[in-house]
Write a protein that holds these residues in place. Structure first.
Motif, PDB file in Angstrom:
ATOM      1  N   GLU A  99       0.852  -1.188   0.000  1.00  0.00           N
ATOM      2  CA  GLU A  99       0.000   0.000   0.000  1.00  0.00           C
ATOM      3  C   GLU A  99       0.889   1.239   0.000  1.00  0.00           C
ATOM      4  OE1 GLU A  99      -3.403   2.058   2.805  1.00  0.00           O
ATOM      5  OE2 GLU A  99      -2.939  -0.055   3.072  1.00  0.00           O
ATOM      6  N   ASN A 100       0.545   2.210  -0.793  1.00  0.00           N
ATOM      7  CA  ASN A 100       1.318   3.446  -0.952  1.00  0.00           C
ATOM      8  C   ASN A 100       2.749   3.177  -1.403  1.00  0.00           C
ATOM      9  OD1 ASN A 100      -0.837   5.111  -0.107  1.00  0.00           O
ATOM     10  ND2 ASN A 100      -0.328   4.685   2.019  1.00  0.00           N
ATOM     11  N   GLY A 101       2.964   2.101  -2.133  1.00  0.00           N
ATOM     12  CA  GLY A 101       4.309   1.746  -2.579  1.00  0.00           C
ATOM     13  C   GLY A 101       4.649   2.347  -3.919  1.00  0.00           C
ATOM     14  N   GLY A 102       5.887   2.208  -4.283  1.00  0.00           N
ATOM     15  CA  GLY A 102       6.360   2.720  -5.557  1.00  0.00           C
ATOM     16  C   GLY A 102       7.682   2.094  -5.926  1.00  0.00           C
ATOM     17  N   VAL A 103       8.243   2.586  -7.012  1.00  0.00           N
ATOM     18  CA  VAL A 103       9.515   2.079  -7.519  1.00  0.00           C
ATOM     19  C   VAL A 103      10.395   3.266  -7.873  1.00  0.00           C
ATOM     20  CG1 VAL A 103      10.642   0.720  -9.314  1.00  0.00           C
ATOM     21  CG2 VAL A 103       8.456  -0.039  -8.388  1.00  0.00           C
ATOM     22  N   ILE A 107      20.124   5.760 -13.192  1.00  0.00           N
ATOM     23  CA  ILE A 107      21.303   5.363 -13.961  1.00  0.00           C
ATOM     24  C   ILE A 107      22.219   6.576 -13.995  1.00  0.00           C
ATOM     25  CG2 ILE A 107      22.215   4.640 -16.197  1.00  0.00           C
ATOM     26  CD1 ILE A 107      19.498   3.494 -16.878  1.00  0.00           C
ATOM     27  N   SER A 108      23.491   6.375 -13.717  1.00  0.00           N
ATOM     28  CA  SER A 108      24.472   7.454 -13.761  1.00  0.00           C
ATOM     29  C   SER A 108      25.602   7.072 -14.706  1.00  0.00           C
ATOM     30  CB  SER A 108      25.061   7.699 -12.377  1.00  0.00           C
ATOM     31  OG  SER A 108      24.049   8.067 -11.468  1.00  0.00           O
ATOM     32  N   PRO A 109      26.323   8.065 -15.224  1.00  0.00           N
ATOM     33  CA  PRO A 109      27.490   7.745 -16.056  1.00  0.00           C
ATOM     34  C   PRO A 109      28.428   6.804 -15.310  1.00  0.00           C
ATOM     35  CG  PRO A 109      27.021  10.087 -16.164  1.00  0.00           C
ATOM     36  CD  PRO A 109      26.120   9.501 -15.088  1.00  0.00           C
ATOM     37  N   GLY A 110      29.057   5.908 -16.033  1.00  0.00           N
ATOM     38  CA  GLY A 110      29.916   4.921 -15.413  1.00  0.00           C
ATOM     39  C   GLY A 110      29.148   3.688 -15.002  1.00  0.00           C
ATOM     40  N   GLU A 111      27.901   3.565 -15.463  1.00  0.00           N
ATOM     41  CA  GLU A 111      27.070   2.382 -15.256  1.00  0.00           C
ATOM     42  C   GLU A 111      26.635   2.181 -13.807  1.00  0.00           C
ATOM     43  OE1 GLU A 111      25.988   0.833 -18.034  1.00  0.00           O
ATOM     44  OE2 GLU A 111      27.192   2.320 -19.026  1.00  0.00           O
ATOM     45  N   VAL A 112      26.555   3.240 -12.996  1.00  0.00           N
ATOM     46  CA  VAL A 112      25.998   3.110 -11.661  1.00  0.00           C
ATOM     47  C   VAL A 112      24.493   2.964 -11.830  1.00  0.00           C
ATOM     48  CG1 VAL A 112      25.658   4.242  -9.441  1.00  0.00           C
ATOM     49  CG2 VAL A 112      27.837   4.475 -10.632  1.00  0.00           C
ATOM     50  N   PHE A 113      23.930   1.907 -11.265  1.00  0.00           N
ATOM     51  CA  PHE A 113      22.530   1.593 -11.499  1.00  0.00           C
ATOM     52  C   PHE A 113      21.857   1.163 -10.211  1.00  0.00           C
ATOM     53  CE2 PHE A 113      19.403  -1.787 -12.340  1.00  0.00           C
ATOM     54  CZ  PHE A 113      18.458  -1.034 -13.003  1.00  0.00           C
ATOM     55  N   ASP A 114      20.618   1.599 -10.001  1.00  0.00           N
ATOM     56  CA  ASP A 114      19.848   1.196  -8.841  1.00  0.00           C
ATOM     57  C   ASP A 114      18.380   1.187  -9.233  1.00  0.00           C
ATOM     58  OD1 ASP A 114      19.226   0.545  -6.180  1.00  0.00           O
ATOM     59  OD2 ASP A 114      18.928   2.652  -5.674  1.00  0.00           O
ATOM     60  N   LEU A 115      17.666   0.105  -8.924  1.00  0.00           N
ATOM     61  CA  LEU A 115      16.238  -0.023  -9.195  1.00  0.00           C
ATOM     62  C   LEU A 115      15.648  -0.734  -8.001  1.00  0.00           C
ATOM     63  CD1 LEU A 115      13.996   0.440 -11.333  1.00  0.00           C
ATOM     64  CD2 LEU A 115      14.523  -1.824 -12.208  1.00  0.00           C
ATOM     65  N   THR A 116      14.837  -0.028  -7.187  1.00  0.00           N
ATOM     66  CA  THR A 116      14.344  -0.606  -5.951  1.00  0.00           C
ATOM     67  C   THR A 116      12.877  -0.279  -5.721  1.00  0.00           C
ATOM     68  OG1 THR A 116      15.092   1.357  -4.753  1.00  0.00           O
ATOM     69  CG2 THR A 116      16.570  -0.527  -4.767  1.00  0.00           C
ATOM     70  N   SER A 117      12.207  -1.132  -4.943  1.00  0.00           N
ATOM     71  CA  SER A 117      10.853  -0.861  -4.486  1.00  0.00           C
ATOM     72  C   SER A 117      10.961   0.029  -3.251  1.00  0.00           C
ATOM     73  CB  SER A 117      10.133  -2.154  -4.107  1.00  0.00           C
ATOM     74  OG  SER A 117       9.971  -2.967  -5.232  1.00  0.00           O
ATOM     75  N   VAL A 118      10.025   0.960  -3.123  1.00  0.00           N
ATOM     76  CA  VAL A 118      10.003   1.844  -1.960  1.00  0.00           C
ATOM     77  C   VAL A 118       8.583   1.857  -1.408  1.00  0.00           C
ATOM     78  CG1 VAL A 118      11.949   3.284  -2.628  1.00  0.00           C
ATOM     79  CG2 VAL A 118       9.679   3.858  -3.459  1.00  0.00           C
ATOM     80  N   THR A 119       8.451   2.157  -0.123  1.00  0.00           N
ATOM     81  CA  THR A 119       7.127   2.178   0.517  1.00  0.00           C
ATOM     82  C   THR A 119       6.926   3.456   1.289  1.00  0.00           C
ATOM     83  OG1 THR A 119       7.979   1.052   2.463  1.00  0.00           O
ATOM     84  CG2 THR A 119       7.023  -0.329   0.759  1.00  0.00           C
ATOM     85  N   GLY A 120       5.636   3.796   1.517  1.00  0.00           N
ATOM     86  CA  GLY A 120       5.270   4.880   2.402  1.00  0.00           C
ATOM     87  C   GLY A 120       5.783   6.248   2.034  1.00  0.00           C
ATOM     88  N   PHE A 121       5.650   6.632   0.780  1.00  0.00           N
ATOM     89  CA  PHE A 121       6.077   7.998   0.430  1.00  0.00           C
ATOM     90  C   PHE A 121       4.930   8.764  -0.132  1.00  0.00           C
ATOM     91  CE2 PHE A 121       6.791   5.362  -3.193  1.00  0.00           C
ATOM     92  CZ  PHE A 121       6.539   6.114  -4.283  1.00  0.00           C
TER      93      PHE A 121
END
Length: 121
Positions: A99-103, A107-121
């Motif tokens: 409930e009230n979740g999101g994603v 992506i940053s230069p140099g291939e820094v990558f993050d993809l996460t689920s987030v809650t309560g925002f």
């Protein structure tokens, strides 16, 4: 001596091309999937230029840039999945069913990558 100069020149050429390649804009495809008809809203930013988006699942967003950040929040019960593709290759995916979740994705230069689920925002 000539071999050393040639090796240095070749190294500069190769490194210069590699650096140039990573600074070129990359094609980014954001696929929003999950429970059909689920409403969502969020923002995405490409190279610092922010864009608000809202709609219903499914939706695709095509753009290009060097640095990417997004956060999408679902409105109601159901699943929201964000699938991120860069240069026609799957980069990752994350799903939120809370409930009230999101994603959130970046992506940053140099291939820094993050993809996460987030809650309560």
């Amino acid at each position: 001596m000539k071999n050393s100069i040639l090796l240095v020149a070749l190294s500069i050429l190769v490194c210069g091309c590699e650096t140039y390649r990573h600074t070129e804009p990359q094609a980014v495809l954001i696929e929003l999937r999950g429970t059909p008809g689920l409403k969502f809203h969020g923002t995405y930013s490409i190279d610092g230029k922010e864009q608000a988006v809202c709609g219903t699942i499914p939706m695709d967003i095509e753009t290009d840039g060097r640095k990417f950040y997004s956060i999408f929040r679902k409105e109601g019960d159901g699943a929201l999945t964000v699938i991120l593709n860069k240069n026609c290759q799957l980069y990752g995916e994350a799903t939120s069913v809370t409930e009230n979740g999101g994603v959130q994705a970046k992506i940053s230069p140099g291939e820094v990558f993050d993809l996460t689920s987030v809650t309560g925002f």
